[in-house]
Scaffold this motif. Structure first.
Motif, PDB file in Angstrom:
ATOM      1  N   SER A  31       6.157  66.414  60.918  1.00  0.00           N
ATOM      2  CA  SER A  31       5.093  65.722  61.620  1.00  0.00           C
ATOM      3  C   SER A  31       5.219  64.231  61.320  1.00  0.00           C
ATOM      4  CB  SER A  31       3.725  66.224  61.134  1.00  0.00           C
ATOM      5  OG  SER A  31       2.707  65.317  61.505  1.00  0.00           O
ATOM      6  N   ARG A  32       5.017  63.388  62.323  1.00  0.00           N
ATOM      7  CA  ARG A  32       5.121  61.941  62.104  1.00  0.00           C
ATOM      8  C   ARG A  32       4.013  61.425  61.191  1.00  0.00           C
ATOM      9  NH1 ARG A  32       5.863  62.477  67.740  1.00  0.00           N
ATOM     10  NH2 ARG A  32       8.083  62.368  68.291  1.00  0.00           N
ATOM     11  N   LEU A  33       2.947  62.199  61.047  1.00  0.00           N
ATOM     12  CA  LEU A  33       1.852  61.777  60.186  1.00  0.00           C
ATOM     13  C   LEU A  33       1.991  62.315  58.763  1.00  0.00           C
ATOM     14  CD1 LEU A  33      -1.082  62.086  62.725  1.00  0.00           C
ATOM     15  CD2 LEU A  33       0.224  60.056  62.080  1.00  0.00           C
ATOM     16  N   ALA A  34       3.004  63.147  58.516  1.00  0.00           N
ATOM     17  CA  ALA A  34       3.319  63.630  57.166  1.00  0.00           C
ATOM     18  C   ALA A  34       4.820  63.910  57.107  1.00  0.00           C
ATOM     19  CB  ALA A  34       2.509  64.883  56.838  1.00  0.00           C
ATOM     20  N   PRO A  35       5.653  62.858  57.230  1.00  0.00           N
ATOM     21  CA  PRO A  35       7.095  63.044  57.432  1.00  0.00           C
ATOM     22  C   PRO A  35       7.906  63.211  56.152  1.00  0.00           C
ATOM     23  CG  PRO A  35       6.577  60.727  57.580  1.00  0.00           C
ATOM     24  CD  PRO A  35       5.272  61.440  57.319  1.00  0.00           C
ATOM     25  N   THR A  36       7.519  64.184  55.315  1.00  0.00           N
ATOM     26  CA  THR A  36       8.296  64.514  54.123  1.00  0.00           C
ATOM     27  C   THR A  36       8.449  66.029  54.064  1.00  0.00           C
ATOM     28  OG1 THR A  36       6.327  64.629  52.704  1.00  0.00           O
ATOM     29  CG2 THR A  36       7.448  62.493  52.874  1.00  0.00           C
ATOM     30  N   ASP A  37       9.378  66.491  53.263  1.00  0.00           N
ATOM     31  CA  ASP A  37       9.635  67.926  53.157  1.00  0.00           C
ATOM     32  C   ASP A  37       9.855  68.283  51.694  1.00  0.00           C
ATOM     33  OD1 ASP A  37      10.085  70.546  53.789  1.00  0.00           O
ATOM     34  OD2 ASP A  37      12.118  70.254  54.536  1.00  0.00           O
ATOM     35  N   THR A  75      13.162  65.274  59.233  1.00  0.00           N
ATOM     36  CA  THR A  75      13.496  64.723  60.550  1.00  0.00           C
ATOM     37  C   THR A  75      12.437  65.164  61.538  1.00  0.00           C
ATOM     38  OG1 THR A  75      15.865  64.853  60.039  1.00  0.00           O
ATOM     39  CG2 THR A  75      15.247  64.591  62.359  1.00  0.00           C
ATOM     40  N   ASP A  76      11.938  64.217  62.363  1.00  0.00           N
ATOM     41  CA  ASP A  76      10.897  64.576  63.317  1.00  0.00           C
ATOM     42  C   ASP A  76      11.501  64.963  64.672  1.00  0.00           C
ATOM     43  OD1 ASP A  76      11.475  62.272  64.797  1.00  0.00           O
ATOM     44  OD2 ASP A  76       9.677  61.193  64.199  1.00  0.00           O
ATOM     45  N   ALA A  77      10.643  65.224  65.655  1.00  0.00           N
ATOM     46  CA  ALA A  77      11.089  65.739  66.951  1.00  0.00           C
ATOM     47  C   ALA A  77      11.913  64.731  67.740  1.00  0.00           C
ATOM     48  CB  ALA A  77       9.879  66.171  67.776  1.00  0.00           C
ATOM     49  N   GLU A  94      14.832  59.978  61.047  1.00  0.00           N
ATOM     50  CA  GLU A  94      15.120  60.559  59.742  1.00  0.00           C
ATOM     51  C   GLU A  94      14.365  59.810  58.643  1.00  0.00           C
ATOM     52  OE1 GLU A  94      19.329  60.546  59.208  1.00  0.00           O
ATOM     53  OE2 GLU A  94      19.692  62.061  60.767  1.00  0.00           O
ATOM     54  N   PHE A  95      13.655  60.579  57.817  1.00  0.00           N
ATOM     55  CA  PHE A  95      12.894  60.030  56.702  1.00  0.00           C
ATOM     56  C   PHE A  95      13.576  60.461  55.407  1.00  0.00           C
ATOM     57  CE2 PHE A  95      10.107  60.265  60.286  1.00  0.00           C
ATOM     58  CZ  PHE A  95       9.277  59.148  60.186  1.00  0.00           C
ATOM     59  N   ALA A  96      14.115  59.508  54.664  1.00  0.00           N
ATOM     60  CA  ALA A  96      14.891  59.825  53.470  1.00  0.00           C
ATOM     61  C   ALA A  96      14.654  58.768  52.391  1.00  0.00           C
ATOM     62  CB  ALA A  96      16.382  59.905  53.804  1.00  0.00           C
TER      63      ALA A  96
END
Length: 410
Positions: free
Chosen positions: A350-356, A387-389, A393-395
């Motif tokens: 989710s772009r509002l919680a972009p971590t895993d 990674t969002d839709a 990429e969030f890293a």
């Protein structure tokens, strides 16, 4: 061993709690119920996250930057709690905290202006009854009031409509698609393209909710052996559903400037806490916490009608593991170190919680002077890649949390 047990209760405090799980922000410290005698505590924490992403090659040209900038805002939490012995066997616990929260706002590129805020305040009352010297049961209720706002910028919705229109057009031309189906798909694509061609600003979406208060319950049980500083406790916090009165606005759709009701389910939470002495003045402690965050989806009615999807949501439940060790150095001074791990799930972010997932390393200590106890700590959290839709990429994202609590025995 009695002093070691007192040390153990102090080490289980979560003054620097920073969680990647859902929108968890400040966990209720039910361990306070096991403090000796009457006890009050005030806690403060500051969390400074750094969460940013890199746009995919196909998206960069649609914005003005290749990087999203830091989208996660700093936040503070303040909580207070009191434990009071009503009788030798019955104790009362009162807790006030900010259990859930979110502060997200994108400063760069295509997502500029995408923002969301969730504020909450919880009040919990719990009674603990000592059934035997080793077994206790406890239960009570919590009341939580929350409020939320969200803004989705024109360029993001516009891009989403254009991408979806392209996908439908491609599906219409795929091998084996009959004429009737192809025509229907092309018609839908044309409608989406028409919306994507709306005047600038017409696709700015906002939603604001009124405050909503809901109540849920807590039950738990614990087994103790004070002579070896052993305690195992299992706590269940029931989920509940917020029913928010919501004002939605989307200028491109004349009918989306109205009041609606948005229902958002909050998770059930199961927590297993444990501690045990392993050597003189040395304690091992930890917890396993499972929350049904897959229940949490934000789907305002008018937004669903206009886009066919949700604003944000979580697809998978989360389980968080914590293990630590504490050491008593003197009668006044003790310290601890701990590791917290939340595995990733590989879902589209989710772009509002972009971590895993996340891994956190924390340490701190307590100083006791008569009836007063001061505890401080610091925690460093690394967030898992996501990674969002749109392929952003969030890293290499992280956070630093610091906290302090002051306790008073009376």
């Amino acid at each position: 061993m009695k002093k070691q047990f007192t040390l153990g209760a102090a080490l289980l405090m979560t003054t620097t709690a920073a969680s990647a799980s859902g929108i968890d922000r400040n966990l209720t410290n039910y361990g306070l119920l096991f403090e000796t005698g009457n006890y009050a505590e005030l806690s403060y924490a500051n969390v400074s996250p750094s969460v940013s992403g890199t746009y995919s090659d196909g998206i960069i040209g649609l914005g003005s930057a290749s990087d999203t900038g830091n989208m996660s805002q700093d936040f503070n939490t303040l909580s207070g709690s009191v434990k009071y012995d009503l009788t030798d066997k019955l104790a009362l616990g009162l807790f006030s905290n900010q259990p859930f929260g979110a502060n997200a706002e994108y400063p760069g590129g295509l997502y500029t202006g995408l923002a969301a805020e969730w504020d909450s305040r919880g009040t919990t009352i719990v009674l603990k009854y000592k059934v035997t010297p080793s077994i206790s049961v406890y239960g009570g209720a919590r009341s939580i009031v929350s409020q939320a706002t969200i803004a989705i910028p024109d360029q993001l919705l516009r891009t989403g409509y254009g991408i979806r229109a392209g996908q439908l057009a491609a599906a219409a031309g795929a091998e084996g698609v009959d004429t009737t189906t192809a025509a229907a798909l092309l018609g839908q694509a044309a409608q989406l393209n028409a919306v994507a061609s709306s005047p600038a600003g017409a696709l700015n979406y906002t939603a604001t909710t009124e405050s909503d208060r809901q109540t849920s319950y807590i039950v738990g049980a614990a087994y103790e052996r004070p002579e070896i500083a052993l305690r195992v406790a299992l706590t269940y916090e029931s989920g509940y559903t917020h029913t928010f009165d919501t004002i939605e606005n989307l200028p491109a759709f004349a009918n989306i400037n109205r009041s609606s009701v948005t229902e958002i389910e909050m998770p059930d939470v199961y927590t297993l806490d444990f501690q045990s002495g392993v050597a003189k003045d040395t304690l091992v402690f930890g917890s396993i916490r499972h929350a049904t965050w897959s229940d949490w989806h934000v789907i305002p009615i008018a937004y669903l009608e206009a886009t066919g999807g949700e604003v944000t949501g979580i697809e998978t439940d989360t389980t968080t593991y914590r293990i630590g060790v504490g050491r008593k150095f003197t009668d006044a001074l003790s310290g601890f170190a701990r590791v917290t791990y939340e595995p990733g799930n590989g879902d589209v972010a989710s772009r509002l919680a972009p971590t895993d997932g996340s891994t956190a390393f924390g340490f701190g200590g307590s100083y006791t002077n008569g009836p007063i106890k001061v505890t401080g700590g610091i925690e460093y959290i690394t967030f898992g890649e996501a990674t969002d839709a749109f392929g952003t990429e969030f890293a290499e994202n992280d956070a630093v949390a610091v906290g302090v609590s002051v306790g008073y025995r009376f």
